[in-house]
Enzyme design. Structure first.
Site, PDB file in Angstrom:
ATOM      1  N   HIS A 152       0.851  -1.203   0.000  1.00 36.55           N
ATOM      2  CA  HIS A 152       0.000   0.000   0.000  1.00 36.55           C
ATOM      3  C   HIS A 152       0.882   1.246   0.000  1.00 36.55           C
ATOM      4  O   HIS A 152       1.838   1.337   0.763  1.00 36.55           O
ATOM      5  CB  HIS A 152      -0.894  -0.057   1.243  1.00 36.55           C
ATOM      6  CG  HIS A 152      -1.880   1.044   1.391  1.00 36.55           C
ATOM      7  ND1 HIS A 152      -2.298   1.823   0.339  1.00 36.55           N
ATOM      8  CD2 HIS A 152      -2.547   1.506   2.489  1.00 36.55           C
ATOM      9  CE1 HIS A 152      -3.180   2.713   0.792  1.00 36.55           C
ATOM     10  NE2 HIS A 152      -3.338   2.548   2.087  1.00 36.55           N
ATOM     11  N   GLU A 197      -0.008   4.410   0.817  1.00 34.93           N
ATOM     12  CA  GLU A 197      -0.235   5.481   1.797  1.00 34.93           C
ATOM     13  C   GLU A 197       0.947   5.565   2.761  1.00 34.93           C
ATOM     14  O   GLU A 197       1.539   4.554   3.155  1.00 34.93           O
ATOM     15  CB  GLU A 197      -1.557   5.271   2.559  1.00 34.93           C
ATOM     16  CG  GLU A 197      -1.946   6.544   3.307  1.00 34.93           C
ATOM     17  CD  GLU A 197      -3.398   6.565   3.808  1.00 34.93           C
ATOM     18  OE1 GLU A 197      -4.079   5.533   3.766  1.00 34.93           O
ATOM     19  OE2 GLU A 197      -3.824   7.655   4.240  1.00 34.93           O
ATOM     20  N   ASP A 218      -4.319  -2.561   5.005  1.00 38.27           N
ATOM     21  CA  ASP A 218      -5.233  -1.804   5.869  1.00 38.27           C
ATOM     22  C   ASP A 218      -6.449  -2.622   6.334  1.00 38.27           C
ATOM     23  O   ASP A 218      -6.969  -2.410   7.437  1.00 38.27           O
ATOM     24  CB  ASP A 218      -5.763  -0.576   5.123  1.00 38.27           C
ATOM     25  CG  ASP A 218      -4.823   0.620   5.230  1.00 38.27           C
ATOM     26  OD1 ASP A 218      -3.945   0.629   6.102  1.00 38.27           O
ATOM     27  OD2 ASP A 218      -4.992   1.556   4.419  1.00 38.27           O
ATOM     28  N   HIS A 269      -2.391  -2.505  10.822  1.00 42.39           N
ATOM     29  CA  HIS A 269      -2.681  -1.733  12.040  1.00 42.39           C
ATOM     30  C   HIS A 269      -3.322  -2.665  13.067  1.00 42.39           C
ATOM     31  O   HIS A 269      -4.182  -3.487  12.713  1.00 42.39           O
ATOM     32  CB  HIS A 269      -3.681  -0.602  11.767  1.00 42.39           C
ATOM     33  CG  HIS A 269      -3.213   0.413  10.771  1.00 42.39           C
ATOM     34  ND1 HIS A 269      -2.245   1.351  11.038  1.00 42.39           N
ATOM     35  CD2 HIS A 269      -3.605   0.638   9.493  1.00 42.39           C
ATOM     36  CE1 HIS A 269      -2.058   2.116   9.982  1.00 42.39           C
ATOM     37  NE2 HIS A 269      -2.867   1.707   9.019  1.00 42.39           N
TER      38      HIS A 269
END
Ligand code: FEO
Length: 396
Positions: A77, A79, A162, A225
């Site tokens: 990812h 981000e 995510d 996360h």
């Protein structure tokens, strides 16, 4: 401290205890950025962490293996909470290859303007690390167009980026203790889903179809996360299936701001009516509850009553901000109505209705407007309206 998910598979992330704002989302419990290291013939790092925290990640990796011995980096990812540490990691590691989706290559190139040894991978592509094999799974918009997941076949371990994550700083790395406090963690998971992934519910459903088609099974789900699921991965999968379906509950929210308490009086009266109807109901003043916490409750609510006074022919700014945020999250399967006090021009209800229509929510009422301060009859009517809206829209 190093932690193994499976033999030779290490968590090498960073715990961000002090994070309280994640691009506007109140992260009252902090977060983690999970990165993972696989020791095999080709030593592979999955994801990195925020730029300012990458020295901690690299120190954790260096406890396990010399940085120069890492062969591959997988970037699931773009981000920057996961790729911000890539430039320093690339400079220190100098890997042979960087694996990412085609959109990932485009995104990383725009972010870092570096000519890294990218290898684009697509859904179903496999990569042998020697004794074990990775399979890649593109998951666009979960959370950005570039997002993908990486599956370690032999361990039935999904590095899910995510998806399935939660913003929670904890000394726990695994879900093993969840039976002791599942509600707390489920709340953080729900808040994360509502604020990050709610717009993409149909894509979450498609992901489950894709997983079933490919025939993947999971012993471990390791998101980027929060906690790693090894005790009960099915638990988080079932929560995502439920949220992605967006089936509303018999639950109403009154969300408002107020200037001189008149709109608040209406909010309180509507709330009484909702409670008269016997539905679950919550009252949220927009300068008392953070919008990311209100959105958590919006996720499974079936009825939203949104109130604003008219200020200078317009919405009260906090209401406008909330509606903008809500619209971006594309809520589905809800009824909604507007209310508010006004002094002379009274545009607020009309402006809220326009936003509700733009969101394609079911307009449950033309809107409740009261001039200046509501009198007892108007408050009684508001209470009746709350009860009526609950009965008409929440099956009560
Ligand atoms: Fe955790 Fe979309 O980044």
């Amino acid at each position: 401290m190093t932690v193994q998910l499976a033999p030779g598979v290490h968590w090498v992330g960073v715990i961000d205890w002090n994070l309280r704002d994640f691009h506007g989302y109140l992260t009252e419990a902090g977060s983690t950025y999970n990165a993972y290291l696989i020791l095999d013939e080709k030593i592979t790092l999955i994801d990195t962490v925020k730029k300012e925290l990458v020295p901690e990640m690299l120190a954790r990796v260096a406890e396990i293996v010399d940085l120069e011995k890492i062969d591959y980096i997988v970037s699931n990812h773009v981000e920057m909470d996961h790729s911000g540490g890539l430039p320093e990691t690339m400079a220190r590691v100098k890997p042979e290859k960087v694996f990412c989706s085609p959109q990932g290559k485009a995104g990383l190139s725009r972010h870092y303007k570096e000519d890294w040894p990218f290898v684009e991978v697509k859904t179903g592509d496999e990569l042998s690390l020697g004794r074990r094999t990775l399979t890649f799974l593109e998951t666009p918009m979960l959370h950005w167009p570039d997002s993908m997941m990486t599956y370690l076949q032999e361990e039935e371990l999904l590095f899910s980026s995510d998806a399935f994550g939660a913003h929670l700083a904890s000394s726990e790395r695994f879900d093993d203790r969840l039976p002791d406090h599942p509600e707390d963690y489920a709340h953080q998971l729900k808040k994360y889903y509502a604020n990050i992934l709610m717009p993409y519910g149909p894509l979450v459903t498609q992901l489950f179809d894709k997983i079933a088609k490919i025939g993947l099974s999971f012993k471990i789900i390791a998101p980027d996360h929060g906690l790693i699921y090894r005790r009960d991965p099915a638990w988080v999968l079932s929560l995502y299936q439920k949220w992605a379906a967006a089936v509303p509950e018999a639950k109403a929210l009154v969300i408002y701001d107020t200037m001189w308490h008149s709109t608040e009086m209406l909010a309180t009266a509507l709330m009484e009516g909702l409670m008269d109807a016997g539905v679950e109901a919550q009252l949220h003043h927009l300068r008392s509850t953070h919008i990311s916490d209100i959105i958590t409750e919006v996720l499974d609510a079936g009825l939203l009553l949104i109130g604003s006074p008219t200020l200078n022919n317009n919405l009260f700014p906090t209401v406008s901000q909330f509606l903008t945020y809500l619209k971006g999250l594309r809520p589905r399967n809800k009824a909604a109505a507007a209310f508010g006090s006004f002094g002379w021009s009274g545009e607020a209800v009309k402006l809220i209705n326009q936003e509700l229509e733009a969101m394609k929510l079911k307009l449950a009422h033309e809107g409740l407007k009261v001039k200046y301060i509501p009198d007892p009859e108007e408050l009684a009517a508001a209470r009746k309206l709350g009860e009526q809206l609950a009965k008409e829209n929440l099956g009560k």
